[in-house]
Design a protein around this motif. Structure first.
Motif, short mmCIF file in Angstrom:
data_model
loop_
_atom_site.label_atom_id
_atom_site.label_comp_id
_atom_site.label_asym_id
_atom_site.label_seq_id
_atom_site.Cartn_x
_atom_site.Cartn_y
_atom_site.Cartn_z
N CYS A 96 0.85 -1.18 0.00
CA CYS A 96 0.00 0.00 0.00
C CYS A 96 0.90 1.24 0.00
CB CYS A 96 -0.87 -0.04 1.25
SG CYS A 96 -1.86 1.43 1.55
N ALA A 97 0.46 2.30 -0.68
CA ALA A 97 1.28 3.51 -0.75
C ALA A 97 0.41 4.75 -0.78
CB ALA A 97 2.17 3.47 -2.00
N ALA A 98 0.97 5.85 -0.30
CA ALA A 98 0.24 7.12 -0.24
C ALA A 98 1.02 8.20 -0.99
CB ALA A 98 0.03 7.55 1.21
N SER A 99 0.28 9.00 -1.77
CA SER A 99 0.89 10.03 -2.60
C SER A 99 0.22 11.38 -2.38
CB SER A 99 0.75 9.64 -4.07
OG SER A 99 1.13 10.70 -4.92
N HIS A 100 1.00 12.44 -2.34
CA HIS A 100 0.37 13.76 -2.26
C HIS A 100 -0.02 14.26 -3.64
CE1 HIS A 100 4.59 15.01 -2.97
NE2 HIS A 100 4.06 16.09 -3.54
N TYR A 101 0.30 13.49 -4.69
CA TYR A 101 -0.13 13.82 -6.04
C TYR A 101 -1.52 13.22 -6.31
CZ TYR A 101 4.75 15.03 -6.96
OH TYR A 101 6.01 15.59 -6.93
N SER A 102 -2.14 13.71 -7.40
CA SER A 102 -3.43 13.16 -7.82
C SER A 102 -3.40 12.67 -9.26
CB SER A 102 -4.54 14.21 -7.67
OG SER A 102 -4.24 15.34 -8.47
N THR A 103 -2.24 12.74 -9.89
CA THR A 103 -2.10 12.27 -11.27
C THR A 103 -0.95 11.28 -11.38
OG1 THR A 103 -0.68 14.15 -11.80
CG2 THR A 103 -3.03 14.40 -12.24
N PHE A 104 -0.97 10.50 -12.45
CA PHE A 104 0.09 9.52 -12.73
C PHE A 104 0.32 8.61 -11.54
CE2 PHE A 104 1.09 13.39 -15.19
CZ PHE A 104 0.85 12.89 -16.45
N LEU A 105 -0.76 8.19 -10.93
CA LEU A 105 -0.66 7.38 -9.72
C LEU A 105 -0.26 5.94 -10.03
CD1 LEU A 105 -3.63 8.72 -7.58
CD2 LEU A 105 -1.20 9.23 -7.33
N TYR A 106 -0.06 5.62 -11.31
CA TYR A 106 0.41 4.28 -11.68
C TYR A 106 1.93 4.16 -11.51
CZ TYR A 106 1.37 6.97 -15.91
OH TYR A 106 1.78 7.92 -16.79
#
Length: 124
Positions: A96-106
């Protein structure tokens, strides 16, 4: 620092189902895009599913589309991955991972925080 803890992995026969859960240490994960990745021995980490901050948009690679479903509960600071019709090639450690971005989440490079992983083994 966001701590992510996965659970729900295990051994299942081909055609079976598993539900993975990821719980975050933060009071809210609504600011983070969330993703699931997997890594089999000798292979690179592979994108499995992602969900944007609002939960309104999800993404999957063709290899799992129609079989896996990602969902999130921002109130419970958790993300789940429902895996149906499992195949032996789904065997891997799932992260599981968390990103502060909302695009290119692949892309794994978009993520700031990672869990320790949970093993999923699918027998034929």
């Amino acid at each position: 620092q966001v701590k992510l803890v996965e659970s729900g992995g295990g051994l299942v026969q081909a055609g079976g189902s598993l539900r993975l859960s990821c719980v975050a240490s933060e009071r809210t994960i609504s600011d983070y895009g969330m993703g699931w990745f997997r890594q089999a021995p000798g292979k690179e980490r592979e994108f499995v599913a992602a969900i944007k901050q609002s939960g309104a948009s999800t993404a999957y690679p063709d290899s799992v589309k129609g079989r896996f479903t990602i969902s999130r509960d921002n109130a419970k600071t958790s993300v789940a991955l429902q895996m149906n019709s499992l195949k032996p090639e789904d065997t891997a450690v799932y992260y599981c991972a968390a990103s502060h971005y909302s695009t290119f989440l692949y892309s794994p490079s978009r993520y700031d925080y990672w869990g320790q992983g949970t093993q999923v083994t699918v027998s034929s």
